[in-house]
Design an enzyme around this catalytic site. Structure first.
Site, mmCIF file in Angstrom:
data_model
loop_
_atom_site.group_PDB
_atom_site.id
_atom_site.type_symbol
_atom_site.label_atom_id
_atom_site.label_comp_id
_atom_site.label_asym_id
_atom_site.label_seq_id
_atom_site.Cartn_x
_atom_site.Cartn_y
_atom_site.Cartn_z
ATOM 1 N N GLU A 295 49.927 116.380 125.171
ATOM 2 C CA GLU A 295 50.931 117.256 125.771
ATOM 3 C C GLU A 295 50.399 118.680 125.967
ATOM 4 O OE1 GLU A 295 53.837 117.096 122.755
ATOM 5 O OE2 GLU A 295 54.043 114.927 122.815
ATOM 6 N N GLY A 297 49.900 122.345 127.606
ATOM 7 C CA GLY A 297 50.694 123.253 128.434
ATOM 8 C C GLY A 297 49.885 124.481 128.783
ATOM 9 N N ARG A 298 49.679 125.353 127.784
ATOM 10 C CA ARG A 298 48.955 126.611 128.008
ATOM 11 C C ARG A 298 47.589 126.382 128.655
ATOM 12 N NH1 ARG A 298 49.344 131.083 124.611
ATOM 13 N NH2 ARG A 298 50.208 129.703 122.998
ATOM 14 N N CYS A 365 63.601 150.510 127.056
ATOM 15 C CA CYS A 365 63.877 151.399 125.919
ATOM 16 C C CYS A 365 63.645 150.684 124.595
ATOM 17 C CB CYS A 365 65.304 151.936 126.012
ATOM 18 S SG CYS A 365 65.536 153.019 127.428
#
Length: 443
Positions: A295, A297-298, A365
């Site tokens: 599996e 992904g990255r 911010c």
């Protein structure tokens, strides 16, 4: 085998550029990605803007598939949708033959919209809800990776009520340290993921007795951004031992899901060696006579994407700040994980200009709204553009509208042309689904 070491110093801008074959700096056009000038994309669609390269997406997949095949392995790749769930990317990987790994009903339905067969989808995740499981089982999902005894009972009840049988794999937690950031490790005993190894034998036997359940094998996943094959070797050795123990107890095991987590180089260092990873898979589990899944992904999408941004202003004081129009609501990884991303000027002139340290920040911010600290960069006047590199994974999927900032546009480069795949969210879209109830008057 020692774990790969992280960067000890920021790489030079030229080294960042040279280590990425999809990038090139042209004297006139500036920084180009897969042959397309980023200035042209920014002129057409503004900034901030996600830019993905179809050629790089395909090349990453083919490199992984080739490394596994060269090791004599037949491993079916299921793309981890959580890394980047854009329909264009899901559809591209489906055309290459990839299945999908999902962790929510929304991700599953996205795969269906992109044309991935339901039978080629694996459903992972520690907290699948009953409605999610019911919808996935009804659609004919290929496999559910079960994370607990409690979840197994849920699946049995749901499948039985619908007159269906759910194919399940038990996700074993091997208690292996993957050597990654503490927030992205998933295979340690104190992580929330998976079933303790000592409980697998009993629970697998119990699963075989439950109505609506077809136990098919084991799954594991030890973390993300893993740069060394050593943790995989330890985890897969434990998985192989468990497969043999289960079979000795009379269980039928036909599937082993190897998980993902293959790491990439965010600086000028290489990512994990695919050949070394494939060798570990071959050595530890190649002879188990099981169907192997994984599996990633990255590894597939990280280097295939970047975030294009423009400079609002430079702020001079005790420190030099380069303030971008992109912010932590666009790319959360630096704020959440202290993640390092390369930053390159888009202008060829600026790439060659004198440099000085600067903190690269966004306009939100929050003090955490920072992309880089003490980065050597040239003078960046208002309107100058930068590319934040290797942002294809866990970038757009983690973005938000914090500070009422619309989500960025996204384009896909294909064969030297760029195509809009997500329009920029309008400000009016931010409240389009909100309602004002009747409010009591003052006094």
């Amino acid at each position: 085998m020692a774990l790969a070491q992280p960067m000890t110093a920021d790489p030079e801008l030229d080294d960042l550029l040279a280590s990425r074959p999809a990038l090139a700096m042209h004297a006139q056009d500036g920084l180009c990605f897969e042959g397309v000038p980023l200035h042209a994309i920014a002129d057409a669609h503004g900034t901030p803007c996600w830019v993905y390269g179809a050629g790089t997406l395909r090349a990453r997949y083919r490199a992984l598939a080739a490394a596994l095949a060269e090791a004599g392995l037949d491993v079916h790749i299921h793309y981890a949708v959580k890394a980047n769930d854009h329909l264009a990317i899901l559809g591209l990987y489906q055309t290459l033959g990839a299945g999908a790994d999902v962790v929510s009903l929304g991700e599953f339905l996205r795969t269906q919209q992109a044309g991935v067969p339901a039978a080629d989808v694996v459903f992972s995740g520690v907290g699948k809800s009953a409605p999610e499981l019911a919808a996935a089982i009804a659609a004919g999902l290929g496999q559910i990776n079960v994370e607990s005894a409690e979840e197994l009972e849920m699946i049995s009840a749901i499948a039985t009520a619908s007159g269906r049988t759910a194919r399940v794999a038990l996700r074993m937690n091997p208690d292996v340290d993957a050597g990654t950031h503490e927030k992205i490790t998933t295979g340690l005993a104190d992580n929330k993921f998976g079933i303790p190894a000592q409980d697998i034998l009993h629970l697998y036997a119990h699963a075989a007795t439950l109505p609506g359940i077809q136990p098919v094998g084991l799954a594991l996943h030890i973390g993300s951004q893993i740069l060394s094959p050593a943790p995989y070797a330890a985890a897969y050795a434990k998985a192989a031992e468990m497969v043999r123990s289960l079979r000795a107890a009379g269980a039928e095991i036909s599937v082993l899901d190897l998980g993902g987590g293959l790491g990439i180089g965010y600086g000028d260092e290489p990512g994990i060696s695919l050949a070394a990873f494939a060798s570990v898979v071959k050595k530890e589990v190649g002879g188990l006579d099981v169907e192997l899944l994984m599996e990633p992904g990255r590894y597939l999408v990280g280097p295939a994407g970047l975030l294009l941004a423009s400079v609002i202003l430079e702020k001079q004081g005790a420190k030099r700040f380069v303030v971008l129009d992109a912010a932590m609501n666009d790319l959360m990884r630096p704020a959440m994980y202290d993640a390092w991303h390369g930053i390159l000027p888009v202008s060829a002139v600026q790439l060659r200009a004198p440099r000085a340290p600067a903190d690269v920040v966004g306009p939100i911010c929050e003090s955490a709204d920072s992309f880089a600290t003490g980065r050597d960069l040239p003078s960046m006047p208002p309107g100058a553009r930068v590319a934040i590199l290797d942002a294809g994974a866990y970038g757009a999927v983690m973005s938000s509208t914090y500070n009422a900032r619309p989500r960025a546009a996204a384009v896909l480069i294909e064969a030297g042309k760029f195509h809009l795949i997500t329009p920029r969210q309008t400000i009016e879209n931010l409240w389009a689904d909100e309602f004002l109830p009747p409010l009591a008057g003052a006094g």
